[in-house]
Every structure is written in structure tokens, then in C-alpha cells.
Design a protein around this motif. Structure first.
Motif, short mmCIF file in Angstrom:
data_model
loop_
_atom_site.label_atom_id
_atom_site.label_comp_id
_atom_site.label_asym_id
_atom_site.label_seq_id
_atom_site.Cartn_x
_atom_site.Cartn_y
_atom_site.Cartn_z
N PHE A 28 0.88 -1.07 0.15
CA PHE A 28 0.17 0.09 -0.05
C PHE A 28 0.91 1.22 -0.22
CE2 PHE A 28 -2.15 -3.68 1.64
CZ PHE A 28 -3.19 -3.77 1.05
N ARG A 29 0.61 2.15 -0.94
CA ARG A 29 1.32 3.21 -1.21
C ARG A 29 0.59 4.54 -1.08
NH1 ARG A 29 6.05 1.53 -3.83
NH2 ARG A 29 5.92 -0.59 -4.36
N VAL A 30 1.18 5.56 -0.70
CA VAL A 30 0.86 6.63 -0.54
C VAL A 30 1.64 7.95 -1.46
CG1 VAL A 30 2.05 7.56 1.44
CG2 VAL A 30 0.00 8.96 0.82
N ARG A 31 0.97 8.21 -2.67
CA ARG A 31 1.64 8.85 -3.79
C ARG A 31 2.89 7.96 -4.08
NH1 ARG A 31 -0.15 14.57 -2.76
NH2 ARG A 31 -2.20 14.19 -3.10
N ASP A 32 2.68 6.88 -4.50
CA ASP A 32 3.94 5.90 -4.75
C ASP A 32 5.01 5.63 -3.92
OD1 ASP A 32 3.92 4.07 -6.68
OD2 ASP A 32 5.75 5.22 -7.59
N LYS A 33 4.62 5.85 -2.49
CA LYS A 33 5.59 5.64 -1.53
C LYS A 33 5.09 4.60 -0.61
CE LYS A 33 9.22 8.45 1.09
NZ LYS A 33 9.37 9.70 1.67
N LEU A 34 5.83 3.52 -0.52
CA LEU A 34 5.16 2.27 0.37
C LEU A 34 5.14 2.71 1.66
CD1 LEU A 34 4.69 -0.66 0.05
CD2 LEU A 34 6.88 -1.22 0.77
N PHE A 35 3.78 2.61 2.47
CA PHE A 35 3.91 2.79 3.70
C PHE A 35 3.27 1.42 4.60
CE2 PHE A 35 -0.62 3.59 2.25
CZ PHE A 35 -1.26 3.38 3.27
N ALA A 36 2.97 0.37 3.75
CA ALA A 36 2.64 -0.94 4.45
C ALA A 36 2.46 -2.07 3.31
CB ALA A 36 1.10 -0.78 5.17
N ARG A 37 2.87 -3.15 4.10
CA ARG A 37 2.65 -4.36 2.84
C ARG A 37 2.63 -5.52 3.94
NH1 ARG A 37 6.39 -8.15 1.93
NH2 ARG A 37 8.31 -8.12 2.98
N LEU A 38 1.79 -6.55 3.31
CA LEU A 38 1.67 -7.84 3.92
C LEU A 38 2.71 -8.76 3.71
CD1 LEU A 38 -2.21 -8.54 3.35
CD2 LEU A 38 -1.15 -8.34 5.43
N ARG A 39 3.53 -8.92 4.52
CA ARG A 39 4.59 -9.90 4.59
C ARG A 39 4.35 -11.07 3.98
NH1 ARG A 39 7.85 -12.24 8.88
NH2 ARG A 39 9.81 -12.84 8.12
N ASP A 40 3.27 -11.58 4.86
CA ASP A 40 2.53 -12.89 4.69
C ASP A 40 1.18 -12.86 4.97
OD1 ASP A 40 2.45 -13.55 7.71
OD2 ASP A 40 4.82 -14.14 7.08
N PRO A 41 0.23 -13.88 5.04
CA PRO A 41 -1.21 -13.74 5.60
C PRO A 41 -1.40 -13.34 7.10
CG PRO A 41 -0.66 -15.66 4.26
CD PRO A 41 0.58 -15.15 4.52
N GLU A 42 -0.22 -13.41 8.00
CA GLU A 42 -0.56 -13.30 9.34
C GLU A 42 0.48 -11.96 9.89
OE1 GLU A 42 0.71 -16.71 8.80
OE2 GLU A 42 -1.34 -17.48 8.43
N THR A 43 1.23 -11.38 8.66
CA THR A 43 2.07 -10.43 9.24
C THR A 43 2.17 -9.20 8.38
OG1 THR A 43 3.73 -11.84 10.06
CG2 THR A 43 4.51 -9.93 9.81
N LEU A 44 2.01 -7.96 8.82
CA LEU A 44 1.92 -6.64 8.40
C LEU A 44 3.25 -6.07 8.68
CD1 LEU A 44 0.28 -4.66 6.88
CD2 LEU A 44 -0.59 -3.66 9.01
N VAL A 45 3.89 -5.35 7.66
CA VAL A 45 4.96 -4.43 7.81
C VAL A 45 4.46 -3.04 7.52
CG1 VAL A 45 7.53 -3.64 7.01
CG2 VAL A 45 6.58 -6.39 6.84
N VAL A 46 4.78 -2.26 8.84
CA VAL A 46 4.45 -0.81 8.63
C VAL A 46 5.68 0.00 8.95
CG1 VAL A 46 2.03 -1.15 9.09
CG2 VAL A 46 3.66 -0.69 10.98
N PHE A 47 5.86 1.36 8.49
CA PHE A 47 6.79 2.07 8.87
C PHE A 47 6.45 2.89 10.22
CE2 PHE A 47 7.48 1.29 4.56
CZ PHE A 47 8.86 1.37 4.23
N VAL A 48 7.71 3.31 10.74
CA VAL A 48 7.31 4.07 12.01
C VAL A 48 8.31 5.27 11.88
CG1 VAL A 48 6.68 2.25 13.55
CG2 VAL A 48 9.21 2.76 13.16
N ALA A 49 8.16 6.40 12.94
CA ALA A 49 9.04 7.43 12.63
C ALA A 49 10.57 7.42 12.73
CB ALA A 49 8.59 8.65 13.85
N ASP A 50 10.92 6.47 13.73
CA ASP A 50 12.50 6.04 13.87
C ASP A 50 12.45 4.81 14.66
OD1 ASP A 50 12.00 6.88 16.45
OD2 ASP A 50 12.49 8.63 16.16
N VAL A 51 13.87 4.33 14.76
CA VAL A 51 14.08 3.09 15.21
C VAL A 51 13.70 3.30 16.96
CG1 VAL A 51 15.85 1.45 16.08
CG2 VAL A 51 15.91 2.60 13.73
N SER A 52 13.86 4.34 17.43
CA SER A 52 13.40 4.31 19.04
C SER A 52 11.84 4.19 19.15
CB SER A 52 13.73 5.77 19.66
OG SER A 52 13.12 6.81 18.98
N GLU A 53 10.96 4.67 18.09
CA GLU A 53 9.76 4.30 18.21
C GLU A 53 9.54 2.96 18.01
OE1 GLU A 53 5.31 5.40 15.99
OE2 GLU A 53 7.17 6.67 15.94
#
Length: 113
Positions: A28-53
Motif C-alpha cells: 500500500f502506497r501513498v503517492r507511490d511511496k510504500l507505507f505498508a505491506r503484507l509480509r505474509d497472511p499473518e504479518t503486516l510491515v509498517v513504517f514508524v517515525a524512527d528506530v526508537s519508536e
């Protein structure tokens, strides 16, 4: 457990969002920039502000949020879909969208009543 259908519905409800495969899975992309994807049927990958978050999320709810060595050093976190409900899914996707969306689009979204 939330499903791929739930992820798709919540992600595509966000402004300027499109679906396009990423690494062979739904992305899933916002203005062609990936912000989330299903890694597999049970796992979602999302972006966060930084590594500390990312670390804070993992420490606060290790049953929901996790990482793998592949994602070390990146501001992204994995989400067990079996451990969140639809409201939390919507929140996670919105926060990821905010991190990746252009500032002007986020400002327009925030200005809406």
C-alpha cells in the motif's frame, strides 16, 4: 484476527493510497511511496517515525509487534495480525501513512473536519 481484506479496506480508506504489489505481496502506497505491506497472511510491515519508536512498540507489546534481523536498523516494525483488532489496525496504518505521506497531504488530511 484481522485479515488481508481488513488491511486492504483500512489502507485504501486513507487519502491518495493505492495498492501495488511489493516483493510479491500486497503493498500500500501513498503517492507511490510504500507505507505498508503484507509480509505474509499473518504479518503486516509498517513504517514508524524512527528506530526508537520501533523499539518502544516492541517493548510495549511484544505479542503484537516484533522485528527480524532483516529489518534491523530500519524504521519499520512487523505486526502480528492475530494480535490486533480492526481499530488498532486502522491506527497502525494511519501512523505509518503519516510517516510516509508528503507533509502537504498530511496537513490537508489534518485540516479536514
Amino acid at each position: 484476527m484481522v485479515t488481508e481484506h481488513d488491511v486492504r479496506r483500512s489502507a485504501l480508506a486513507l487519502p491518495a493510497t493505492t495498492e501495488k504489489p511489493s516483493y510479491g505481496t500486497p503493498g500500500f502506497r501513498v503517492r507511490d511511496k510504500l507505507f505498508a505491506r503484507l509480509r505474509d497472511p499473518e504479518t503486516l510491515v509498517v513504517f514508524v517515525a524512527d528506530v526508537s519508536e520501533k523499539q518502544a512498540l516492541i517493548e510495549s507489546a511484544p505479542d503484537r509487534y516484533f522485528t527480524t534481523p532483516h529489518y534491523d536498523g530500519y524504521a519499520s516494525v512487523l505486526v502480528h495480525l492475530s494480535e490486533i483488532d480492526e481499530d488498532e489496525l486502522a491506527d497502525v496504518l494511519l501512523e505509518s501513512w503519516r510517516v510516509r505521506a508528503p507533509a502537504r497531504l498530511v496537513a490537508e488530511f489534518d485540516a479536514e473536519p
